[in-house]
Design a protein around this motif. Structure first.
Motif, mmCIF file in Angstrom:
data_model
loop_
_atom_site.group_PDB
_atom_site.id
_atom_site.type_symbol
_atom_site.label_atom_id
_atom_site.label_comp_id
_atom_site.label_asym_id
_atom_site.label_seq_id
_atom_site.Cartn_x
_atom_site.Cartn_y
_atom_site.Cartn_z
ATOM 1 N N LEU A 179 0.808 -1.221 0.000
ATOM 2 C CA LEU A 179 0.000 0.000 0.000
ATOM 3 C C LEU A 179 0.840 1.269 0.000
ATOM 4 O O LEU A 179 0.318 2.364 -0.252
ATOM 5 C CB LEU A 179 -0.948 0.006 1.208
ATOM 6 C CG LEU A 179 -1.931 -1.175 1.310
ATOM 7 C CD1 LEU A 179 -2.829 -1.008 2.532
ATOM 8 C CD2 LEU A 179 -2.762 -1.301 0.041
ATOM 9 N N GLY A 180 2.123 1.121 0.318
ATOM 10 C CA GLY A 180 3.009 2.280 0.295
ATOM 11 C C GLY A 180 2.730 3.307 1.360
ATOM 12 O O GLY A 180 2.909 4.510 1.150
ATOM 13 N N CYS A 181 2.285 2.855 2.531
ATOM 14 C CA CYS A 181 1.971 3.784 3.618
ATOM 15 C C CYS A 181 2.216 3.094 4.956
ATOM 16 O O CYS A 181 2.515 1.898 5.009
ATOM 17 C CB CYS A 181 0.519 4.252 3.520
ATOM 18 S SG CYS A 181 -0.707 2.921 3.671
ATOM 19 N N GLY B 62 -10.762 -1.407 7.125
ATOM 20 C CA GLY B 62 -10.622 -0.870 5.776
ATOM 21 C C GLY B 62 -9.236 -1.104 5.210
ATOM 22 O O GLY B 62 -9.078 -1.426 4.026
ATOM 23 N N GLU B 63 -8.237 -0.951 6.064
ATOM 24 C CA GLU B 63 -6.865 -1.162 5.617
ATOM 25 C C GLU B 63 -6.618 -2.624 5.245
ATOM 26 O O GLU B 63 -5.967 -2.921 4.229
ATOM 27 C CB GLU B 63 -5.890 -0.741 6.709
ATOM 28 C CG GLU B 63 -4.426 -0.875 6.319
ATOM 29 C CD GLU B 63 -3.538 -0.419 7.448
ATOM 30 O OE1 GLU B 63 -2.928 0.658 7.317
ATOM 31 O OE2 GLU B 63 -3.464 -1.137 8.482
ATOM 32 N N LEU B 64 -7.147 -3.547 6.048
ATOM 33 C CA LEU B 64 -6.967 -4.966 5.761
ATOM 34 C C LEU B 64 -7.649 -5.346 4.447
ATOM 35 O O LEU B 64 -7.107 -6.112 3.658
ATOM 36 C CB LEU B 64 -7.513 -5.815 6.914
ATOM 37 C CG LEU B 64 -7.341 -7.338 6.794
ATOM 38 C CD1 LEU B 64 -5.875 -7.700 6.587
ATOM 39 C CD2 LEU B 64 -7.894 -8.040 8.017
ATOM 40 N N LEU B 65 -8.829 -4.807 4.215
ATOM 41 C CA LEU B 65 -9.521 -5.043 2.946
ATOM 42 C C LEU B 65 -8.675 -4.539 1.779
ATOM 43 O O LEU B 65 -8.524 -5.224 0.761
ATOM 44 C CB LEU B 65 -10.880 -4.345 2.940
ATOM 45 C CG LEU B 65 -11.983 -4.964 3.799
ATOM 46 C CD1 LEU B 65 -13.165 -4.009 3.902
ATOM 47 C CD2 LEU B 65 -12.434 -6.304 3.229
ATOM 48 N N SER B 66 -8.107 -3.358 1.926
ATOM 49 C CA SER B 66 -7.276 -2.777 0.869
ATOM 50 C C SER B 66 -6.028 -3.612 0.620
ATOM 51 O O SER B 66 -5.596 -3.784 -0.532
ATOM 52 C CB SER B 66 -6.877 -1.339 1.236
ATOM 53 O OG SER B 66 -8.011 -0.511 1.356
ATOM 54 N N CYS C 194 -5.654 -6.908 1.162
ATOM 55 C CA CYS C 194 -6.043 -8.140 0.464
ATOM 56 C C CYS C 194 -6.280 -7.875 -1.024
ATOM 57 O O CYS C 194 -5.830 -8.641 -1.882
ATOM 58 C CB CYS C 194 -7.304 -8.723 1.083
ATOM 59 S SG CYS C 194 -7.098 -9.375 2.748
ATOM 60 N N LYS C 195 -6.963 -6.776 -1.313
ATOM 61 C CA LYS C 195 -7.229 -6.429 -2.706
ATOM 62 C C LYS C 195 -5.949 -6.034 -3.425
ATOM 63 O O LYS C 195 -5.768 -6.327 -4.602
ATOM 64 C CB LYS C 195 -8.247 -5.292 -2.769
ATOM 65 C CG LYS C 195 -9.643 -5.681 -2.301
ATOM 66 C CD LYS C 195 -10.578 -4.482 -2.276
ATOM 67 C CE LYS C 195 -11.960 -4.870 -1.775
ATOM 68 N NZ LYS C 195 -12.868 -3.681 -1.670
ATOM 69 N N GLY C 196 -5.052 -5.355 -2.700
ATOM 70 C CA GLY C 196 -3.794 -4.941 -3.305
ATOM 71 C C GLY C 196 -2.923 -6.114 -3.695
ATOM 72 O O GLY C 196 -2.270 -6.100 -4.745
ATOM 73 N N ILE C 197 -2.904 -7.138 -2.849
ATOM 74 C CA ILE C 197 -2.151 -8.353 -3.184
ATOM 75 C C ILE C 197 -2.905 -9.140 -4.237
ATOM 76 O O ILE C 197 -2.317 -9.682 -5.166
ATOM 77 C CB ILE C 197 -1.904 -9.204 -1.925
ATOM 78 C CG1 ILE C 197 -1.031 -8.441 -0.943
ATOM 79 C CG2 ILE C 197 -1.247 -10.539 -2.287
ATOM 80 C CD1 ILE C 197 -0.820 -9.144 0.383
ATOM 81 N N GLY C 198 -4.229 -9.219 -4.066
ATOM 82 C CA GLY C 198 -5.069 -9.863 -5.073
ATOM 83 C C GLY C 198 -5.463 -11.281 -4.739
ATOM 84 O O GLY C 198 -4.688 -12.208 -4.957
#
Length: 313
Positions: free
Chosen positions: A239-241, A250-254, A256-260
């Motif tokens: 996520l770069g942050c 919300g961060e965990l959802l992001s 998971c989606k970021g890794i795919g």
């Protein structure tokens, strides 16, 4: 559910195969949407809690996914598990992961480690099947590049002899961070993906994945189990942050989606589990200690439930 994650290619050819059953079970056990009986039980749990909380009732979840013993079963039917890890410095972690799999209910538990770790791990328990096939840089220090490629190919070929027997792999307990060893394990992970074998990534396996996210990117049969520091490194990489403690869900959802496509179990005071679509939390009080080995026991337990062990149920 599989189609949604891009697993529809060649789907019909997987019908009634062990691969498809592994996929269906992993999704059912960790996410709970593929099985009608499980869904009904989950609905009952929501009624009890009023449907307002995302807190998982771990006892009911376990009752929903673990079947009663079947006297008609045979050896190996309750799961054949492999741990990839164990080097000179770390022999306890792969033992804890492998033995916990047996304690949870798997029939056979293998450990693939370096030669320097094998004798020690074997001495812990006669129940474990130990394969000393991995190599570290120090053991091939006098070998040129061509020789290193040969050793790497030999390791992969030896593991491939066993790959089709396993219902699930756990990557990382006691693996260490030797460059050559990590390179070989990367190739093993790629082969596991090609064979659609579920994998749980923990410990130094997460170090490997953080530096090579493509190893698990887009693979719905991968489960990552980071602790606070491992999670921080994943967030910074993907996520770069920095970690946002004000929006953990919300961060965990992001992430998971970021890794795919992967499932992440974020360990902490309140464990959070997400597949990129929903977040479940488990805040049941456990041991206040945070000693080495606890995560290894968890990873061993998870990948028993992620195997093809109880598909017929």
């Amino acid at each position: 559910m599989i189609v949604k994650h891009g697993m529809n290619s060649g789907f019909s050819s997987l019908a009634s195969s062990a691969v498809l059953r592994r996929q269906q079970f992993l999704i059912r056990s960790l996410r709970g949407y593929s099985d009608h009986t499980y869904q009904k039980r989950m609905e009952g749990m929501k009624c009890i809690s009023g449907g307002a909380s995302l807190e998982a009732d771990s006892e009911n979840v376990l009752r929903a996914i673990i079947p009663s013993l079947d006297p008609t079963g045979h050896k190996g039917q309750a799961g054949k598990i492999a741990v990839i890890g164990g080097c000179r410095e770390y022999t306890g972690a792969p033992y804890f992961a492998a033995i916990s799999a047996l304690k949870i209910g798997a029939d056979l538990s293998h450990v693939f480690c370096t030669e320097g770790a094998a004798t020690v791990i074997k001495s812990y328990s006669p129940e474990l099947i130990v394969h000393p096939i991995l190599e570290e840089s120090y053991s091939i220090s006098n070998v040129d590049d061509e020789g290193r490629r040969y050793v790497s190919q030999k390791i992969l070929a030896e593991f491939d002899k066993w790959m089709e027997r396993f219902d699930c792999l756990v990557i990382g307990p006691g693996l260490g961070r030797d460059p050559f060893l990590l390179e070989c394990v990367s190739k093993i992970m790629k082969h596991a993906r090609q064979s659609n074998v579920p994998i749980v990534v923990d410990g130094d396996g997460l170090f490997l994945v953080t530096n090579s996210v493509d190893l698990v990117s887009g693979y719905p049969l991968a489960v990552l189990t980071p602790n606070v520091n491992e999670y921080k490194r994943l967030v910074e990489k993907v996520l770069g942050c920095d970690v946002n403690d004000q929006d953990t869900h919300g961060e965990l959802l992001s992430l998971c989606k970021g890794i795919g496509g992967v499932t992440i179990l974020r360990k902490g005071k309140c464990d959070l589990i997400s597949d990129g679509e929903i977040v479940q939390s488990v805040g049941i009080y456990g041991s206040p200690r945070r000693c080495g080995g606890q995560g290894d026991i968890l990873s061993g337990s998870i990948f028993v439930l992620g195997s093809s062990t109880y598909v017929s149920h």
